[in-house]
Design a protein around this motif. Sequence first.
Motif, PDB file in Angstrom:
ATOM      1  N   THR A 131       1.067  -1.046  -0.241  1.00 33.58           N
ATOM      2  CA  THR A 131       0.187   0.191   0.231  1.00 33.58           C
ATOM      3  C   THR A 131       0.735   1.204  -0.187  1.00 33.58           C
ATOM      4  O   THR A 131       0.495   2.355  -0.958  1.00 33.58           O
ATOM      5  N   THR A 132       2.063   0.991   0.333  1.00 33.22           N
ATOM      6  CA  THR A 132       2.842   2.139   1.157  1.00 33.22           C
ATOM      7  C   THR A 132       3.621   3.385  -0.888  1.00 33.22           C
ATOM      8  O   THR A 132       3.458   4.119  -0.833  1.00 33.22           O
ATOM      9  N   ALA A 133       3.597   1.920  -1.015  1.00 29.70           N
ATOM     10  CA  ALA A 133       4.745   2.244  -2.447  1.00 29.70           C
ATOM     11  C   ALA A 133       3.696   2.347  -3.384  1.00 29.70           C
ATOM     12  O   ALA A 133       4.105   3.705  -4.196  1.00 29.70           O
ATOM     13  N   ALA A 134       2.576   1.853  -3.335  1.00 31.39           N
ATOM     14  CA  ALA A 134       1.360   2.079  -4.371  1.00 31.39           C
ATOM     15  C   ALA A 134       1.148   3.642  -4.329  1.00 31.39           C
ATOM     16  O   ALA A 134       0.995   4.247  -4.803  1.00 31.39           O
ATOM     17  N   ALA A 152       4.357  13.871  13.707  1.00 33.69           N
ATOM     18  CA  ALA A 152       5.557  15.244  13.296  1.00 33.69           C
ATOM     19  C   ALA A 152       6.895  15.194  13.113  1.00 33.69           C
ATOM     20  O   ALA A 152       7.995  15.389  12.475  1.00 33.69           O
ATOM     21  N   ALA A 153       7.964  13.976  13.751  1.00 35.55           N
ATOM     22  CA  ALA A 153       8.574  13.745  13.506  1.00 35.55           C
ATOM     23  C   ALA A 153       8.761  12.886  12.235  1.00 35.55           C
ATOM     24  O   ALA A 153      10.321  13.720  11.334  1.00 35.55           O
ATOM     25  N   ILE A 154       7.818  12.708  11.701  1.00 38.18           N
ATOM     26  CA  ILE A 154       8.241  12.148   9.847  1.00 38.18           C
ATOM     27  C   ILE A 154       7.966  13.263   9.434  1.00 38.18           C
ATOM     28  O   ILE A 154       9.357  13.856   8.080  1.00 38.18           O
ATOM     29  N   GLY A 155       7.565  14.379   9.041  1.00 46.27           N
ATOM     30  CA  GLY A 155       7.350  15.738   9.086  1.00 46.27           C
ATOM     31  C   GLY A 155       8.407  15.930   9.044  1.00 46.27           C
ATOM     32  O   GLY A 155       9.308  16.968   7.817  1.00 46.27           O
ATOM     33  N   MET A 156       9.325  16.250  10.138  1.00 46.56           N
ATOM     34  CA  MET A 156      10.105  16.839  10.578  1.00 46.56           C
ATOM     35  C   MET A 156      11.457  16.524   9.211  1.00 46.56           C
ATOM     36  O   MET A 156      12.364  17.482   8.713  1.00 46.56           O
ATOM     37  N   VAL A 157      11.705  15.399   9.517  1.00 44.63           N
ATOM     38  CA  VAL A 157      13.243  14.021   9.527  1.00 44.63           C
ATOM     39  C   VAL A 157      12.558  14.774   7.086  1.00 44.63           C
ATOM     40  O   VAL A 157      13.808  14.262   7.113  1.00 44.63           O
ATOM     41  N   ASN A 158      11.608  14.428   7.821  1.00 43.66           N
ATOM     42  CA  ASN A 158      11.306  14.762   5.382  1.00 43.66           C
ATOM     43  C   ASN A 158      10.739  15.637   4.344  1.00 43.66           C
ATOM     44  O   ASN A 158      11.320  15.786   3.505  1.00 43.66           O
ATOM     45  N   LEU A 186      -2.170  11.712   9.848  1.00 44.86           N
ATOM     46  CA  LEU A 186      -3.188  11.173  10.487  1.00 44.86           C
ATOM     47  C   LEU A 186      -4.407  12.087  10.238  1.00 44.86           C
ATOM     48  O   LEU A 186      -4.644  12.131  11.009  1.00 44.86           O
ATOM     49  N   ASP A 187      -5.011  11.553   9.215  1.00 42.63           N
ATOM     50  CA  ASP A 187      -6.848  12.304   8.776  1.00 42.63           C
ATOM     51  C   ASP A 187      -7.545  11.573   9.594  1.00 42.63           C
ATOM     52  O   ASP A 187      -7.779  10.640   8.417  1.00 42.63           O
ATOM     53  N   LYS A 212      -0.138   1.573   9.872  1.00 42.23           N
ATOM     54  CA  LYS A 212       0.015   1.768   8.625  1.00 42.23           C
ATOM     55  C   LYS A 212       0.148   2.460   8.049  1.00 42.23           C
ATOM     56  O   LYS A 212       0.494   3.445   6.471  1.00 42.23           O
ATOM     57  N   LEU A 213      -1.146   3.927   8.751  1.00 45.06           N
ATOM     58  CA  LEU A 213      -1.647   4.721   8.159  1.00 45.06           C
ATOM     59  C   LEU A 213      -0.428   5.925   8.437  1.00 45.06           C
ATOM     60  O   LEU A 213       0.023   6.912   7.672  1.00 45.06           O
ATOM     61  N   GLU A 214       0.146   5.214   9.058  1.00 45.83           N
ATOM     62  CA  GLU A 214       1.503   6.211   9.783  1.00 45.83           C
ATOM     63  C   GLU A 214       2.384   6.205   8.269  1.00 45.83           C
ATOM     64  O   GLU A 214       2.735   6.764   8.539  1.00 45.83           O
ATOM     65  N   ALA A 215       2.773   5.206   8.738  1.00 52.53           N
ATOM     66  CA  ALA A 215       3.441   5.149   7.654  1.00 52.53           C
ATOM     67  C   ALA A 215       3.207   5.040   5.717  1.00 52.53           C
ATOM     68  O   ALA A 215       3.824   5.886   5.874  1.00 52.53           O
ATOM     69  N   MET A 216       1.921   5.700   5.468  1.00 47.92           N
ATOM     70  CA  MET A 216       1.164   5.652   4.461  1.00 47.92           C
ATOM     71  C   MET A 216       2.213   7.343   4.687  1.00 47.92           C
ATOM     72  O   MET A 216       2.202   7.667   3.172  1.00 47.92           O
TER      73      MET A 216
END
Length: 452
Positions: free
Chosen positions: A303-306, A388-394, A366-367, A354-358
């Motif tokens: 799912t994440t790749a798609a 927030a960590a995902i956003g900050m690092v990426n 996460l909406d 899984k949503l977090e990974a996506m």
Amino acid sequence: MINKTEILDTIHMIDQQHLDIRTITMGISLLDCCDSDRSAACRKIYDKITRCAARLVHTGEDIEKEFGIPIVNKRISVTPMALVAAASQCEDYVPFAVALDQAARETGVDFIGGFSALVQKGMTSADKKLIASIPEALAATELVCSSVNVGSTKAGINMDAVAAMGRTIKATAEHTADRGGFGCAKLVVFCNAVEDNPFMAGAFHGVGEGDCVINVGVSGPGVVHHALQAVKGQSFDMVAETVKKTAFRITRMGQLVAQEASRRLGVPFGIVDLSLAPTPAVGDSVARILEEMGLEVCGTHGTTAALALLNDAVKKGGVMASSHVGGLSGAFIPVSEDEGMIAAASSGALCLDKLEAMTCVCSVGLDMIAVPGDTTAETLSAIIADEAAIGMVNSKTTAVRLIPAPGKRVGDTVEFGGLLGSAPVMPVHPFSSQEFIRRGGRIPAPMQSLKN
């Protein structure tokens, strides 16, 4: 030159594939409404919004009729209210939210965003007052949306603000318990918030923006889904090309509407946000696009790749179709607002992890996720911190819109209606994050922040 086939194709997309303009959003600066007297400031806010947006809804309706293009929402975003209210000598900021709500009702818009604070590095007394006012403000108003930016790639993550927002979300749910915690559906916690986002509930008019501007958000998951049905079984190269071409066509329509609205209102054109924004309607789902790529159900492995392919192709196709692309621009994955996501979450195929990974590869985060009503404030804060960590690092925008549904347990459903849809209550980890959140302070900015 536009030929007859292209016109017929567009009519078919609108009529059969849920193609629409999701929103025309007028951004309005309220910096000139600051006043040491709260009542005077509220009057100025009401007067300026109603003056600037007096013809917004009527103009949108005229464009709909003349061009045959559905425009689902007409909205307003304003300067983060903590900045405007800071000049007023008061402790309670709820009256500012009420003034926004009254102005929104007078102009006839669907929502108004900007009851917001930017606290990625620290909190002023005004920021603290605004955050403390959010639960009551969202309970006392219908059309007001609120957002708080708690982190950025340049500043790191303000964990004191993260902890405060966990408590604020809990309090907002309790204040609107009679409506399933509906207030939380109007509250977003950001990392790397953008200043020109036309989508609610996170829209605000940044301080780098002009006095008044028109931003447009497009949609069209159903159109992309339909286009991919024609390349069933073909390679991902063909999938990407198909999505790019489709995104181009969708965005061209958004550009047309944006320019026309700008001309008629005499307001500068800002950006087109080319995000794929789903609805609860069958045939208008981002999850179904991912499943069309070959997944049995959204949430399974792959799912994440798609989603990464989809998000990238949407950006590549859309950016060529507009002179100014901005906002969030990608693919949204709100659980309650997407028929396929609702089904996947209800079946157990789609979980919070899984949503977090996506969210690492798509727009926002996460909406519109409902969690049990007894979820602790510290757990909510920990979920915010992870996102927030995902956003900050990426170096990307991420956000959290959680609804701890009062009285609801895993397996229950919370009904919001309209575009907000219904949310199956999803489980959270039972293990405590309390000591982690209690540390406070700031998580430092990552190395990629040092780009100067």
